[in-house]
Structures are given as C-alpha cells and as structure tokens.
Design an enzyme around this catalytic site. Structure first.
Site: not given
Length: 507
Positions: A121, A235, A279, A334, A369
């Site tokens: 990811e 997100h 992100r 998120h 994160r």
C-alpha cells in the site's frame, strides 16, 4: 441507578470491542484475571475494526525498513521508540493471535497455507501486508469476539455504553455504564479504554456512526493527558456518491491510478511516489483536482478488479457504479492519529487507567498514519496493556458513583440529532482537510457555545445519546484547541492562509 448492594465488579474492565479492546481482554484473561468487556456495539460491524479493509502490516525480515516507512509517512514526527515497540513485536503478535489462535484465513499465493500473499500500500517500501480480500477487519474481529465469548475468564456485555469514569484521588476505579436505559457502576481494579475513533464528528467518514470520541472525552474529563489531537487523517479514496464506502489503498498498491474529470493522471505532479504517496498528500491532491475539474475517478482498469477485489466490486454493483469507467472518489475522515497519551504499555497519566487503539496516542503515527498499521497497533498495544493491567492491581474498590439526575422532562426527540448535525457542519467547514487560523477560531467559538448548551442538559438529564453528544463536543474542542496551538503545518494538520469565511453560530 442500579442497586449497589451487590455491585458489578471485574479485575479488568475493557471499554470497547474492536481489535484493540479484544487484544487487551485476551492479554488480561491469559494472565488469569476476570475480564468484563463493555461495548456499545450490538454486532461486530458496529466497531471500527470491522470496517478495516487493507490488512495488517508486519515486519517480515526487515523491521528497520518497516520503521523507516512509518517515520517517513509521519513526516518525520513519529516517536522512534514507540515505532520500535511496534515493529519489534509485530511478527510475534500476528503469529500468536491472528494466525495460531484465531486462524484468520489470510490470502495466500497458492495451496500452501503459509505462503501469504503480502500486499503493498501507499508509502510502504515493500510488500508486507497480510490481508483477506479487501475486508480484513471483519475476518479478524468476528473470530476474535467468538474466541473471547468462549473464554472462561471473559464476560462480554453488548449494547452497554460507558458514560463516565469512576475516579477518586487520581485513580480510576471503573466506569458508569448504561444499558437499555438503566445506569450501573462497574468497578474494576484496572480499566482499559478501547473506544475507537471520532468519525461521527464529520459529515463523511469511513467509521461507524457510533464513533463519537467517547473514550477520549471520558479520559480528558477525568484529567488524563491527551496529545496530537489536531492530526485527523482523511482517506483519499472513498466513494463520492451516496452511501460512501472505502476503496482500499491496496487498489493503488496493485496499480490503480487516479484521474481527474478530463481523464488526466495528476498524482505524478504532486509527489515522486504518485498514487503511492502518503495519505495526506494524496487526499489534498484529490480534493484540489475535484475543485479544479469537478471530479476525480479511481481507474481500476489496470487490475482484474472483480477477481482481485470481489468485495469492493460487490459494493460498486450495489450502488450501480460502473467501475469499468472509473469510480468517483473524494476524501473522507478516516483516523485520528492522536488521543489519550499512553506509554509503551498503554498506561495513561491516571493510575489504573489504560488506553489502546484509535482513542490512544502511542506516538507511532505522529502527524500522519502509515496504511495498515492501525490493526497492528491495536493488537500489539492491546496485548501489552492487557497484561500490564492484569499485573497493576486488580482488586476492585467500591467508590461513590456520580449522582445522575432525571429531574427535567425528557429531551425532544430530535435534540441530539440536530446538535450533532450542527457540530458536523462546523467541523466540516473549519476543521477538515485544510484549516485556517481564522476558521479554527470561529470553530472554537461555535463549539464552545454548543458545548455549554449540552452541558446544561447533562446536569439534569441522563441518556446515552446526550452523553455521546457531550463526548463529541468535548473531543471536537480538543481537536480545535490542538489545531489552534500548533502553527506548524505538517502531515494531516494542513494550514493555509486565512480566507474570508462566514460567521457561524451554534444555534
């Protein structure tokens, strides 16, 4: 109030039933202690962990590489010591609990059950993510709850909301809980908060509706330290239509790309890693392109979407979204990177109080994160906190519980819903993906007025929805206060120049 002649007690009280709460309960139960898990959830999908898609990141054979990816994604703000705890315990915690105890059916590359199909990811330097399709959370949480339900040392109480912590002289002695309109103190030698996130404060979120910041608010009101509350992660790829759902970062890890309304791919202009940038970078880029061109689509044509991600394909089909032409996406709230400050064992600044999972601030996330570290953090810190709580004093002490009142008529039916709507309007307008100093000032004023009104009702009425609203307003103020105090624009806390903005009111 319930009859206190025979009070409910436990060695360890865990508030919340996501992966972090389950891990804490397991850690304490394995130490031979009697554990009571009180959760608002009435079914597994009411917990935030159920909604986790991507998976569980592990160190594999390169803990140092994993550590550096976490720190880089945090914009170099993560606590290196906390990250060490995570990466050094990752493999063993996953093997012990998820594989050997729960037998989670992680995807494999063939018939060999040990040949895991590790995914990649955004911001990960290698393939290290264990997953079950794109619905890992439900495949972890369901078996976890079933395992605890069968454990002789664990009692699960569903549809039970914690309203307040029971405290005396700086020590926490359990929590005041509500079930079906009745309030009862639950006394415990140690208490673990595992209440999840804050998604209900925002109009669009990937969290369940019960994510109202309860644990953070209860901890803060009792005097526990909190930190990093300004770092609210959005997100970047959430379905932009009605009934939003998360489109896992694993899609971009396998080759999906983002295109604007003109069909142009724009992420290479924003970051060298393009769609695999951190992100916060991708979310702001998506928002900017939506504003500039009117739409952003996640192009999944490079993938065998139906075969590789059947759960997500089914979500599209349920909403009549033709994923062959691209899936409309927009950022949505998120994850909260901050929360109640804890050490490497989940201990807070209050004696006998622990916090784990999204309501805690371990230091591993910093300002942003890294993908697929939340379930891992909940698992590692949950186990450590549970074991430590079991050894920290488990003789429940009966203390005076708050004198709850119902001296005034019940609230109007729509009161809490209307105030929640107003709170979300203020938060969405001024405390979203980008913030301005003037906007934060306006948000603070509006939320303070709203909190004053809620507090006036709390003094004379008791209901779960009212206490959830109080928790949401307290948590919102903590976010705004931290955002106003931090003038360093980093990661999820993105400050822009003051713009002309309309005055807002809490009414």
């Amino acid at each position: 109030m319930a009859d206190e002649s025979d009070p409910t007690t436990a060695d360890v009280l865990v508030v919340g039933s996501g992966v972090a709460g389950c891990a804490a309960a397991l850690g304490a139960a394995r130490a031979g202690k009697d554990v009571l898990v009180a959760t608002k959830a009435e079914r597994p999908k009411d917990a935030t962990s159920w909604w986790a898609q991507g998976g569980v990141a592990v160190s594999r054979s390169d803990a140092e590489g994993f550590k550096q990816d976490i720190i880089a994604a945090s914009d170099d703000t993560a606590d290196p010591d906390a990250v060490d705890v995570l990466v050094e315990n990752a493999n063993e915690a996953v093997r012990d609990v998820l594989i050997e105890t729960l037998d989670v059916p992680f995807d494999t590359t063939g018939d060999d059950p040990d040949a895991f199909d590790y995914g990649r990811e955004a911001a990960h330097g290698e393939r290290r993510i264990l997953h079950v399709n794109a619905s890992t959370g439900r495949h972890v949480l369901g078996p976890f709850l079933s395992h605890l339900d069968d454990h002789p040392n664990v009692t699960l109480r569903e549809d039970t909301a914690a309203l307040d912590l029971l405290t005396r002289e700086g020590r926490v002695h359990g929590a005041l809980c509500e079930h079906d309109g009745d309030c009862e103190p639950i006394y415990a030698g140690s208490t673990v908060l595992a209440t999840g996130g804050i998604g209900a404060l925002y109009g669009r979120s990937t969290n369940p509706s019960g994510a109202t910041g309860d644990g953070i608010a209860m901890g803060a009101l009792a005097g526990a330290d909190v930190a990093d509350m300004e770092y609210v992660q959005f997100h970047p790829t959430v379905y932009a239509g009605d009934e939003p759902f998360l489109l896992s970062e694993a899609l971009r890890g396998e080759g999906a790309v983002l295109r604007n309304a003109d069909g142009g791919r724009f992420m290479p202009e924003h970051h060298p890693d393009a769609e695999l940038a951190p992100r916060d970078v991708v979310a702001r880029a998506v928002a900017a392109e939506r504003e500039r061109t009117g739409e952003v689509l996640l192009d999944v044509s490079p993938l065998d979407f139906e075969t590789e991600f059947p759960d997500l394909a089914a979500n599209c089909d349920e909403r009549d979204v033709d994923y062959r032409t691209g899936i409309p996406v927009a950022p949505a709230e998120h994850f909260l990177c901050g929360g109640i400050t804890v050490d490497s064992r989940g201990r807070t600044s209050l004696d006998r109080l622990f916090a784990v999972g999204e309501c805690s601030r371990t230091g591993i996330h910093g300002a942003n994160r890294l993908a697929s570290t939340s379930l891992l953090e909940g698992l590692v810190w949950g186990l450590r906190a549970g074991r430590t709580a079991a050894a920290s004093g488990t003789d429940p002490e009966i203390v005076d519980a708050p004198d709850l009142r119902d001296s005034d008529p019940a609230l109007p039916a729509a009161f809490a819903a209307e105030k929640f709507t107003r709170l979300r309007e203020v938060i969405d307008e001024f405390v979203g993906l980008s913030r301005t100093p003037d906007g934060l000032r306006r948000a603070s004023a509006a939320i303070r007025r709203l909190k004053g009104e809620v507090d006036a009702y709390v003094r004379t009425r008791t209901s779960r929805e009212l206490y959830e609203l109080r928790a949401a307003t307290v948590t919102a103020l903590l976010i705004v206060r931290a955002a106003r105090e931090n003038t360093d624009s980093r990661g999820c806390h993105h400050l822009v120049d003051t713009a002309d903005e309309p005055e807002v009111h809490a009414d």
